[in-house]
Each structure stands twice: as structure tokens, then as C-alpha cells.
Design an enzyme around this catalytic site. Structure first.
Site, short mmCIF file in Angstrom:
data_model
loop_
_atom_site.label_atom_id
_atom_site.label_comp_id
_atom_site.label_asym_id
_atom_site.label_seq_id
_atom_site.Cartn_x
_atom_site.Cartn_y
_atom_site.Cartn_z
N GLU A 39 0.79 -1.12 0.05
CA GLU A 39 -0.18 0.03 -0.04
C GLU A 39 1.11 1.14 0.01
OE1 GLU A 39 -3.71 -0.42 2.70
OE2 GLU A 39 -2.32 -2.19 3.28
N ARG B 209 -11.05 3.94 11.62
CA ARG B 209 -12.38 3.62 10.74
C ARG B 209 -12.90 2.36 10.62
NH1 ARG B 209 -10.38 3.26 5.64
NH2 ARG B 209 -10.97 0.89 5.67
N ASP C 225 -15.44 -0.54 9.34
CA ASP C 225 -15.92 -1.23 8.16
C ASP C 225 -17.17 -1.94 9.00
OD1 ASP C 225 -14.18 0.33 6.82
OD2 ASP C 225 -13.04 -1.30 6.25
N ASN D 288 -9.59 -0.11 11.04
CA ASN D 288 -8.24 0.58 10.52
C ASN D 288 -7.73 1.49 11.42
OD1 ASN D 288 -6.47 2.07 8.65
ND2 ASN D 288 -7.30 0.77 7.13
N SER E 118 -6.69 -2.10 2.14
CA SER E 118 -7.15 -1.82 0.73
C SER E 118 -7.72 -2.70 -0.08
CB SER E 118 -5.80 -1.35 0.26
OG SER E 118 -5.21 -0.07 0.75
#
Length: 313
Positions: free
Chosen positions: A16, A261, A263, A278, A152
Site C-alpha cells: 500500500e 475507521r 468497516d 483501520n 485496501s
């Protein structure tokens, strides 16, 4: 306080890297717009030398993938006694390992899809066919396969037919030595960012991700195109509250700090399912946390500035 030297740390050598560099440039530019002296620095062989020669007031890490999110670079920053934004190393290690994070969040009362985590070697040792048949027998179809570590959406894919599971695992193992295979939950994919301030953690508006082919993969995440982002997400008030609660619970249960964050999938009944968290959210022009910041009526620069200042309050 007046900052004399802030370092935004980006790059590194993970898969990444390019995304991290884009995130780093965005954070650095946002801080420079506030006249904060910022240096954008790579996580390379010269990092320790430069930190010793010119110690910054504080570091803002935006390293994605291994080293940036597994706690290692934060261990180094603590060894050289440099303040930094974000979660401590021990919390990063728990959040970085998706099966472990799922277990911690489930114990805190948040639903997460049924799953198994299996190393690549096990398929060889026990026989791939037998293991694949057992996975489908116990978890059913469809499934979702992704590396146990990483971000990602690299190496991640949905499996709707039994004959596609092998290819999904091969793709997954290109990015890691172990696979997380979980029951696929149909519904609305949302991301809920959490920011800490004077009054503690605060959840920003949920961001809904809508892709034409239903796959929020690497290309859909970082290339402006057909992916639609809706902020605030189109959820019922009750589902929105559940999503906020899930993200705040995950942030606190995992012992995270400053920002995160989470998800989630919200199913047709409005129930929320935790997928992953994250600790170094993307900050690119297509990333979810900056979209949530904008939806909350905030500006990225002042928000990043406030996170820097948390290390001195």
C-alpha cells in the site's frame, strides 16, 4: 502551542505504499495550509538518523499496511521518545490481525460474520479438497475471503460458487500467509470513522459505498470512477445509531487512540455486522475518513491539527 517541526510519515515498503504517499501528501498539504511547518518523510533506512538529527515536535503516521498498522513503526517512535498521532503499538497489533479484532469486538457485543482463519500450509498438510469442502459445509455460500492482515481490499474477493473458492484463496495468499474466510453478509457497506477530541471519541457520519459491480476492491477505492460514496449513508435512524454504536464500541474495545475507521455491513433488517477496523485510515481524495469529515461540516486541516495537539494536552 506553536509547532516548530511536524513530520508526516508516509510511504514504507508495503503493498500500500503508493496509497500511503498520497495520504501523506494530503495531510501535509492540509497542515501547511494552516502555516504549520511540515516535513513529509518516508519510512526508509534514513528515518532513525533523521529523527535523531532533527527530532520533530510530533509525528503524524499515515503508513498503510504492514509496519504502519501492525504497531512496529509506533514501537520505534516510542523507543526514540517522539510523540505521535494514533493508536499505541499493543492496540495496533490486536486491530491489525482481523480474526483477533473480530473476537475482541464480538466479546464487546457487536455482531460479526461467522468465519475461520486458516494458514496456507494447512491446505497442503490436510488436503485442500477436504478443507474446502468442510468450509463450505459449515459456513455455506456465499463467502468472503481476505488476508488475515492487510488493507485496501488487496487479495479480497467474494465467492458465490464452490468452484471459485480455490481461486479466491490463491489470490488471497498472494498478499499474506493466512486467509480469513467469513460468511458473506449481503447489505449496505458503510464505514464509520471515529475521532477523539476533548469530550472523548466521536463518530463521524457513516459513509456508504456503492459500486456498480458490488466489489469495493483496490481500484474502486483509489481510482475516481464509477464508485459512489454517500455521506451521510442512507440508513434508517435506528440502523445509523447501531452503526455509530458499533464503531465507537470497536474503537474503545480495541483500545485505539485519536482516530480509527470501522468497516461494517448493514443487512436488510438493519442489523450491523463488524468487518474490520483501520488504525491508519486513508487520507486520499477518494478515502472514506476525509469524506466523513466533510459530511460532518469539518475541515481536514484543523482536524489533523487537533489530533497533533492531543499529544500535549
Amino acid at each position: 502551542m506553536e509547532f516548530a517541526h511536524v513530520v508526516v510519515l508516509a510511504g514504507g515498503l508495503s503493498y500500500e505504499r503508493e496509497v500511503s504517499l498520497r495520504s501523506g501528501r494530503r495531510v501535509a498539504d492540509a497542515l501547511r495550509a494552516l502555516d504549520i511547518p511540515v516535513e513529509l518523510r518516508d519510512a526508509d533506512a534514513h528515518l532513525l538518523e533523521r529523527l535523531a538529527a532533527d527530532p520533530p515536535d510530533v509525528v503524524f503516521p499515515v503508513l498503510h499496511g504492514a509496519m504502519g498498522e501492525d504497531g512496529a513503526i509506533r514501537d520505534i517512535l516510542e523507543l526514540v521518545d517522539v510523540p505521535y498521532v494514533g493508536a499505541r503499538p499493543s492496540a495496533c497489533r490486536v486491530a491489525w490481525d482481523k480474526p483477533t479484532a473480530k473476537s475482541v469486538v464480538a466479546r464487546a457485543g457487536i455482531a460479526t460474520p461467522a468465519s475461520v482463519a486458516l494458514p496456507k500450509e494447512l491446505f497442503h498438510d490436510l488436503g485442500a479438497t477436504a478443507v474446502l469442502d468442510l468450509i463450505i459445509e459449515r459456513l455455506g455460500l456465499p463467502l468472503f475471503v481476505k488476508p488475515t492482515r492487510g488493507g485496501s481490499a488487496l487479495g479480497a474477493s467474494a465467492v458465490h460458487k464452490a468452484e471459485d473458492l480455490t481461486a479466491a484463496l490463491v489470490s488471497c495468499f498472494a498478499y499474506g500467509d493466512a486467509a480469513l474466510v467469513e460468511r458473506y453478509i449481503a447489505g449496505t457497506e458503510v464505514a464509520v470513522s471515529v475521532i477523539e477530541g476533548r469530550n472523548g471519541p466521536r463518530a463521524l457520519p457513516a459513509v456508504e459505498i456503492v459500486t456498480p459491480n458490488g466489489r469495493y476492491d483496490y481500484t474502486a477505492r483509489y481510482d475516481a470512477g464509477d464508485t459512489e460514496f454517500v455521506a451521510p449513508a442512507r440508513l434508517s435512524p435506528e440502523a445509523g445509531e447501531r452503526a455509530t454504536h458499533a464503531a465507537l464500541t470497536a474503537h474503545e474495545a480495541l483500545g485505539l487512540r485519536d482516530l480509527s475507521r470501522t468497516d461494517l455491513i448493514v443487512d436488510a433488517a438493519g442489523d450491523v455486522h463488524f468487518l474490520e477496523v483501520n488504525v491508519a485510515p486513508g487520507m486520499t481524495e477518494t478515502s472514506l475518513l476525509p469524506r466523513a469529515v466533510a459530511a460532518a461540516g469539518l475541515d481536514l486541516g484543523p482536524l489533523c491539527d487537533s489530533l497533533l495537539r492531543r499529544r500535549f494536552t
